[in-house]
Design an enzyme around this catalytic site. Structure first.
Site, PDB file in Angstrom:
ATOM      1  N   HIS A 159      41.749  40.819  32.092  1.00  0.00           N
ATOM      2  CA  HIS A 159      40.952  41.339  33.207  1.00  0.00           C
ATOM      3  C   HIS A 159      40.478  42.782  33.008  1.00  0.00           C
ATOM      4  O   HIS A 159      40.659  43.644  33.872  1.00  0.00           O
ATOM      5  CB  HIS A 159      41.711  41.202  34.518  1.00  0.00           C
ATOM      6  CG  HIS A 159      41.820  39.781  34.993  1.00  0.00           C
ATOM      7  ND1 HIS A 159      40.713  39.021  35.311  1.00  0.00           N
ATOM      8  CD2 HIS A 159      42.893  38.975  35.172  1.00  0.00           C
ATOM      9  CE1 HIS A 159      41.103  37.813  35.671  1.00  0.00           C
ATOM     10  NE2 HIS A 159      42.423  37.749  35.578  1.00  0.00           N
TER      11      HIS A 159
ATOM     12  N   ARG B  22      48.928  41.396  46.384  1.00  0.00           N
ATOM     13  CA  ARG B  22      48.946  39.961  46.667  1.00  0.00           C
ATOM     14  C   ARG B  22      49.958  39.613  47.754  1.00  0.00           C
ATOM     15  O   ARG B  22      49.713  38.746  48.589  1.00  0.00           O
ATOM     16  CB  ARG B  22      49.308  39.190  45.391  1.00  0.00           C
ATOM     17  CG  ARG B  22      48.217  39.182  44.350  1.00  0.00           C
ATOM     18  CD  ARG B  22      48.707  38.476  43.088  1.00  0.00           C
ATOM     19  NE  ARG B  22      47.564  38.179  42.226  1.00  0.00           N
ATOM     20  CZ  ARG B  22      47.368  37.024  41.630  1.00  0.00           C
ATOM     21  NH1 ARG B  22      48.227  36.044  41.797  1.00  0.00           N
ATOM     22  NH2 ARG B  22      46.324  36.822  40.864  1.00  0.00           N
TER      23      ARG B  22
ATOM     24  N   ASP C 291      40.741  34.702  30.526  1.00  0.00           N
ATOM     25  CA  ASP C 291      40.381  35.662  31.576  1.00  0.00           C
ATOM     26  C   ASP C 291      40.342  37.079  31.020  1.00  0.00           C
ATOM     27  O   ASP C 291      41.070  37.976  31.463  1.00  0.00           O
ATOM     28  CB  ASP C 291      41.332  35.569  32.771  1.00  0.00           C
ATOM     29  CG  ASP C 291      40.789  34.683  33.880  1.00  0.00           C
ATOM     30  OD1 ASP C 291      39.779  33.989  33.644  1.00  0.00           O
ATOM     31  OD2 ASP C 291      41.364  34.678  34.981  1.00  0.00           O
TER      32      ASP C 291
ATOM     33  N   ARG D 142      41.236  42.554  45.264  1.00  0.00           N
ATOM     34  CA  ARG D 142      41.862  42.664  43.946  1.00  0.00           C
ATOM     35  C   ARG D 142      42.606  43.970  43.702  1.00  0.00           C
ATOM     36  O   ARG D 142      43.177  44.160  42.626  1.00  0.00           O
ATOM     37  CB  ARG D 142      40.796  42.480  42.851  1.00  0.00           C
ATOM     38  CG  ARG D 142      39.923  41.260  43.049  1.00  0.00           C
ATOM     39  CD  ARG D 142      40.719  39.982  43.122  1.00  0.00           C
ATOM     40  NE  ARG D 142      41.232  39.582  41.827  1.00  0.00           N
ATOM     41  CZ  ARG D 142      41.721  38.380  41.565  1.00  0.00           C
ATOM     42  NH1 ARG D 142      41.763  37.463  42.509  1.00  0.00           N
ATOM     43  NH2 ARG D 142      42.177  38.097  40.368  1.00  0.00           N
TER      44      ARG D 142
ATOM     45  N   HIS E  19      44.260  27.870  30.339  1.00  0.00           N
ATOM     46  CA  HIS E  19      44.083  28.755  31.498  1.00  0.00           C
ATOM     47  C   HIS E  19      44.090  27.852  32.726  1.00  0.00           C
ATOM     48  O   HIS E  19      43.063  27.619  33.357  1.00  0.00           O
ATOM     49  CB  HIS E  19      42.795  29.558  31.389  1.00  0.00           C
ATOM     50  CG  HIS E  19      42.769  30.714  32.352  1.00  0.00           C
ATOM     51  ND1 HIS E  19      43.353  31.929  32.068  1.00  0.00           N
ATOM     52  CD2 HIS E  19      42.275  30.824  33.610  1.00  0.00           C
ATOM     53  CE1 HIS E  19      43.203  32.734  33.108  1.00  0.00           C
ATOM     54  NE2 HIS E  19      42.557  32.084  34.057  1.00  0.00           N
TER      55      HIS E  19
ATOM     56  N   ARG F 212      47.559  37.976  50.744  1.00  0.00           N
ATOM     57  CA  ARG F 212      47.573  36.517  50.648  1.00  0.00           C
ATOM     58  C   ARG F 212      48.634  35.878  51.554  1.00  0.00           C
ATOM     59  O   ARG F 212      48.915  34.695  51.445  1.00  0.00           O
ATOM     60  CB  ARG F 212      47.814  36.089  49.196  1.00  0.00           C
ATOM     61  CG  ARG F 212      46.748  36.619  48.252  1.00  0.00           C
ATOM     62  CD  ARG F 212      46.882  36.052  46.861  1.00  0.00           C
ATOM     63  NE  ARG F 212      45.863  36.593  45.966  1.00  0.00           N
ATOM     64  CZ  ARG F 212      45.328  35.928  44.961  1.00  0.00           C
ATOM     65  NH1 ARG F 212      45.699  34.702  44.711  1.00  0.00           N
ATOM     66  NH2 ARG F 212      44.424  36.495  44.194  1.00  0.00           N
TER      67      ARG F 212
ATOM     68  N   ASP G 209      45.231  36.779  30.933  1.00  0.00           N
ATOM     69  CA  ASP G 209      44.713  37.457  32.127  1.00  0.00           C
ATOM     70  C   ASP G 209      44.565  38.969  31.904  1.00  0.00           C
ATOM     71  O   ASP G 209      45.082  39.795  32.655  1.00  0.00           O
ATOM     72  CB  ASP G 209      45.609  37.161  33.325  1.00  0.00           C
ATOM     73  CG  ASP G 209      45.557  35.694  33.715  1.00  0.00           C
ATOM     74  OD1 ASP G 209      44.660  35.318  34.493  1.00  0.00           O
ATOM     75  OD2 ASP G 209      46.388  34.918  33.209  1.00  0.00           O
TER      76      ASP G 209
ATOM     77  N   ASN H 242      38.684  30.975  33.784  1.00  0.00           N
ATOM     78  CA  ASN H 242      37.678  30.786  34.834  1.00  0.00           C
ATOM     79  C   ASN H 242      36.798  32.019  35.016  1.00  0.00           C
ATOM     80  O   ASN H 242      35.599  31.903  35.312  1.00  0.00           O
ATOM     81  CB  ASN H 242      38.343  30.421  36.168  1.00  0.00           C
ATOM     82  CG  ASN H 242      39.386  31.408  36.621  1.00  0.00           C
ATOM     83  OD1 ASN H 242      40.346  31.672  35.903  1.00  0.00           O
ATOM     84  ND2 ASN H 242      39.239  31.954  37.815  1.00  0.00           N
ATOM     85  N   HIS H 243      37.355  33.227  34.811  1.00  0.00           N
ATOM     86  CA  HIS H 243      36.556  34.432  35.026  1.00  0.00           C
ATOM     87  C   HIS H 243      35.610  34.729  33.860  1.00  0.00           C
ATOM     88  O   HIS H 243      34.803  35.661  33.958  1.00  0.00           O
ATOM     89  CB  HIS H 243      37.463  35.623  35.323  1.00  0.00           C
ATOM     90  CG  HIS H 243      38.023  35.576  36.711  1.00  0.00           C
ATOM     91  ND1 HIS H 243      37.243  35.712  37.827  1.00  0.00           N
ATOM     92  CD2 HIS H 243      39.287  35.355  37.155  1.00  0.00           C
ATOM     93  CE1 HIS H 243      37.997  35.608  38.911  1.00  0.00           C
ATOM     94  NE2 HIS H 243      39.235  35.377  38.532  1.00  0.00           N
TER      95      HIS H 243
ATOM     96  N   GLN I 155      49.206  34.177  36.320  1.00  0.00           N
ATOM     97  CA  GLN I 155      49.665  35.552  36.108  1.00  0.00           C
ATOM     98  C   GLN I 155      51.161  35.689  36.396  1.00  0.00           C
ATOM     99  O   GLN I 155      51.598  36.457  37.240  1.00  0.00           O
ATOM    100  CB  GLN I 155      48.830  36.512  36.963  1.00  0.00           C
ATOM    101  CG  GLN I 155      47.381  36.519  36.507  1.00  0.00           C
ATOM    102  CD  GLN I 155      46.474  37.326  37.396  1.00  0.00           C
ATOM    103  OE1 GLN I 155      45.606  36.776  38.059  1.00  0.00           O
ATOM    104  NE2 GLN I 155      46.643  38.632  37.417  1.00  0.00           N
TER     105      GLN I 155
ATOM    106  N   HIS J 145      46.395  32.210  33.961  1.00  0.00           N
ATOM    107  CA  HIS J 145      45.782  31.886  35.251  1.00  0.00           C
ATOM    108  C   HIS J 145      46.682  32.193  36.439  1.00  0.00           C
ATOM    109  O   HIS J 145      46.215  32.781  37.413  1.00  0.00           O
ATOM    110  CB  HIS J 145      45.337  30.418  35.300  1.00  0.00           C
ATOM    111  CG  HIS J 145      44.529  30.074  36.514  1.00  0.00           C
ATOM    112  ND1 HIS J 145      43.417  30.784  36.899  1.00  0.00           N
ATOM    113  CD2 HIS J 145      44.662  29.078  37.433  1.00  0.00           C
ATOM    114  CE1 HIS J 145      42.894  30.240  37.997  1.00  0.00           C
ATOM    115  NE2 HIS J 145      43.639  29.208  38.339  1.00  0.00           N
TER     116      HIS J 145
ATOM    117  N   ASP K  93      32.158  34.429  35.423  1.00  0.00           N
ATOM    118  CA  ASP K  93      31.674  35.312  36.480  1.00  0.00           C
ATOM    119  C   ASP K  93      30.287  35.850  36.148  1.00  0.00           C
ATOM    120  O   ASP K  93      29.636  36.461  36.995  1.00  0.00           O
ATOM    121  CB  ASP K  93      32.635  36.490  36.670  1.00  0.00           C
ATOM    122  CG  ASP K  93      33.940  36.068  37.326  1.00  0.00           C
ATOM    123  OD1 ASP K  93      33.977  34.972  37.913  1.00  0.00           O
ATOM    124  OD2 ASP K  93      34.917  36.820  37.247  1.00  0.00           O
TER     125      ASP K  93
END
Length: 562
Positions: free
Chosen positions: A65, A385, A106, A420, A248, A389, A63, A138-139, A282, A280, A142
């Site tokens: 990113h 988060r 990611d 984010r 992931h 969330r 991750d 998954n990212h 994190q 994934h 994007d």
């Protein structure tokens, strides 16, 4: 990425920076290997001093990113990571050991300087670090597939995923002969012979909950990763000494998460996997989670930590033992509660000069484009988060205010997982909005009758659960629920909903592609994509209303239970 709060106190780190080594530089992998057993052509030159006992060190991150550069506090970044990795490789080399450097995926999406450059600096940095393989996250989706394949071309290491299929592969795109037959878009696995005397199977798996916003997403097929793993594992078990799953998929250890398709289920529903290097969710796993004899590892996020697992493999007995495991902090700082001052938790790791020379032009280019001032705010708005969330949040109120302003909708809805970052106090730049909205999602609208809206909102109510990226933030509507959680009343702009009216609802293109009972917003006849990105709508709102006052965005409850 899964939602969960992890409070990590670096004051309690007692880990010393244990080091290790590898001898060969990473070479470009053959991307045209045949459909038989895929083998890594690199072979370790040095033989182990004990011919029966092979030493293997696994280094791992996940991750990433877009965090190729250190943050404003001087934490993490690929330049410091390279210094640490090189030190480990040198130490292991002295013991004739072998190092694998692996990523749980990611690499894309998260920091504007990286996003606007399609993560090119990140993949070039990974090359210089000497990564051996990565799971596809998954990212990585994007962007369009052409961008995905461009990134794969840049990488000097393989992208691995056994469960992502598409009729559009790099070969058919290049030959202009794509058809409707889905094929794996990257290698599912690799058998590495990098370490002399040891054949290591590397199996890649991607979460099948992947979502994307680009127009070709419906041509991708994310199949059940455990089913795909079961197809491949017999071959790997017959042809390798050790199997590492690069995943992931997420580490889900809470009782209510037991059915989630993650690393724990993978370990318990398959046989033969020795180590899972994950991502994934994190999550910082400070010790391996052992499930069904499998070691599950994960190193949090953004390159803040470098995971290190030291293993011994006995060739004669074919047994694998763990020497030690640690997460090594990469220039993380801790705040002294007595003074409020921050300092490096451990000794500062110097930045590698070759990595700085490689990445600085990309950092400078990105900063020039992103640091134009757009406004200011008197206090910060928390986008962590733990807040967005779990509960109504002022930053979500700001986002929804921008959505309503741009679309003239009656109702705005936004999911907490789409937020984010926080909005800092003081001067704001376009970069500030891109940190909050890095995904490129656009604003969409759909017009719903009262009955459609009620059914839609009933499904939205079901999304209200702790620590969930789907946690909904609403503006323009208040919903009254009975004790059973069913909607008794809806008020739009303070007025009870009416059966003869239609209501315009605005949401991100990501949310519009989800299913809410019988409604999929982007399939509704009234669906409209404005083309405005979430980041642009927020930028325009800040510019039009600056200076902002945080008190303006104090939140009220959208769900009332009576």
């Amino acid at each position: 990425m899964k939602s969960r709060l992890y409070k990590v106190s670096i004051f309690f780190i007692t880990t010393t920076l244990i080091c290790g080594c590898q001898i060969l530089q990473t070479q470009k992998k053959d991307k045209d290997s045949d459909s038989g057993l895929e083998r890594d052509p690199r072979v370790q030159r040095a033989l182990p001093s004990d011919p029966d006992n092979l030493k293997l060190t696994i280094l791992h991150t996940n991750d990433h990113h877009g965090r190729f550069w250190k943050n404003s506090e001087g934490e993490y970044g690929m330049a410091a990571r390279k210094t640490l990795v090189d030190a480990i490789k040198a130490e292991v080399a002295k013991k004739n050991g072998c190092v694998l450097l692996l990523s749980g995926g990611d690499i894309n999406t998260g920091v504007p300087e990286s996003d606007i450059q399609d993560a090119v600096p990140d993949f070039k940095g990974m090359n210089l670090l000497g990564y051996d393989a990565m799971a596809v996250g998954n990212h990585e989706f994007d962007n369009k597939l052409e961008t995905f394949f461009m990134q794969e071309d840049i990488a000097d290491f393989p992208f691995l995923s056994a469960n992502v299929y598409s009729p559009k592969t790099r070969e058919c795109i290049a030959n202009n002969n794509c058809n409707d037959e889905p094929k794996r878009i990257v290698k599912p696995y690799l058998i590495s012979e990098k370490c002399a005397g040891l054949k290591i199977g590397l199996l890649g798996l991607t979460t099948n909950e992947t979502r994307s916003t680009y127009q070709e997403f419906d041509k991708l097929d994310f199949r059940n990763p455990i089913d795909e793993a079961k197809k491949i594992l017999p071959t790997l078990k017959q042809n390798t000494d050790l199997i590492i799953a690069l995943t992931h998929m997420g580490h889900y250890s809470l009782p209510e998460e037991k059915d989630k398709m993650g690393d724990i289920r993978l370990a318990n529903e398959t046989t033969g996997i020795d180590v899972i290097v994950g991502g994934h969710s994190q999550e910082p796993l400070f010790k391996p989670d052992v499930q069904n004899g499998t070691l599950i590892l994960q190193a949090y996020e953004w390159g803040k930590w470098l995971g290190r697992l030291d293993l011994n493999y006995n060739i004669r007995t074919k047994t694998l033992t763990m020497d030690r495991y640690a997460l090594l902090p990469v220039n993380l700082k801790a705040v002294d509660p007595a003074t409020g001052e921050s300092s490096f938790a451990l000794q500062e790791i110097p930045e590698d000069q070759d990595m700085l020379a490689l990445l600085k032009p990309y950092q400078d280019r990105g900063q020039d484009e992103l640091l134009v001032t757009i406004g200011s705010i008197d206090q910060s708005l928390d986008g962590s988060r733990a807040v967005v969330r779990n509960q109504p949040a002022p930053i979500a109120e700001l986002i929804n205010s921008a959505i309503l302003k741009k679309t003239s909708a009656d109702i705005a809805i936004f999911n907490g997982g789409g937020i984010r970052d926080s909005l800092p106090a003081g001067t704001l730049s376009y970069r500030s909005t891109l940190m909050i909205h890095p995904f490129g999602n656009t604003l969409t609208t759909v017009e719903l009758t009262e009955s459609e809206l009620k059914a839609f909102m009933q499904n939205v109510v079901a999304m209200v659960e702790p620590n969930s990226g789907s946690y909904p933030h609403l503006k323009g509507i208040t919903v009254k629920l009975n004790e059973q959680g069913l909607i008794e009343e809806m008020k739009i702009a303070g007025v009870i909903s009416q059966s003869n009216k239609k209501y315009k609802v605005s949401m991100s293109s990501y949310m519009a592609g989800e299913t809410y009972g019988t409604l999929i917003p982007n399939k509704h006849p009234s669906y409209y994509d404005t083309g405005y990105t979430m980041a642009l709508s927020l930028r325009d709102y800040i510019e039009a209303n600056t200076p902002l006052k945080a008190a303006t965005f104090e939140t009220v409850r959208s769900f009332i239970v009576e």
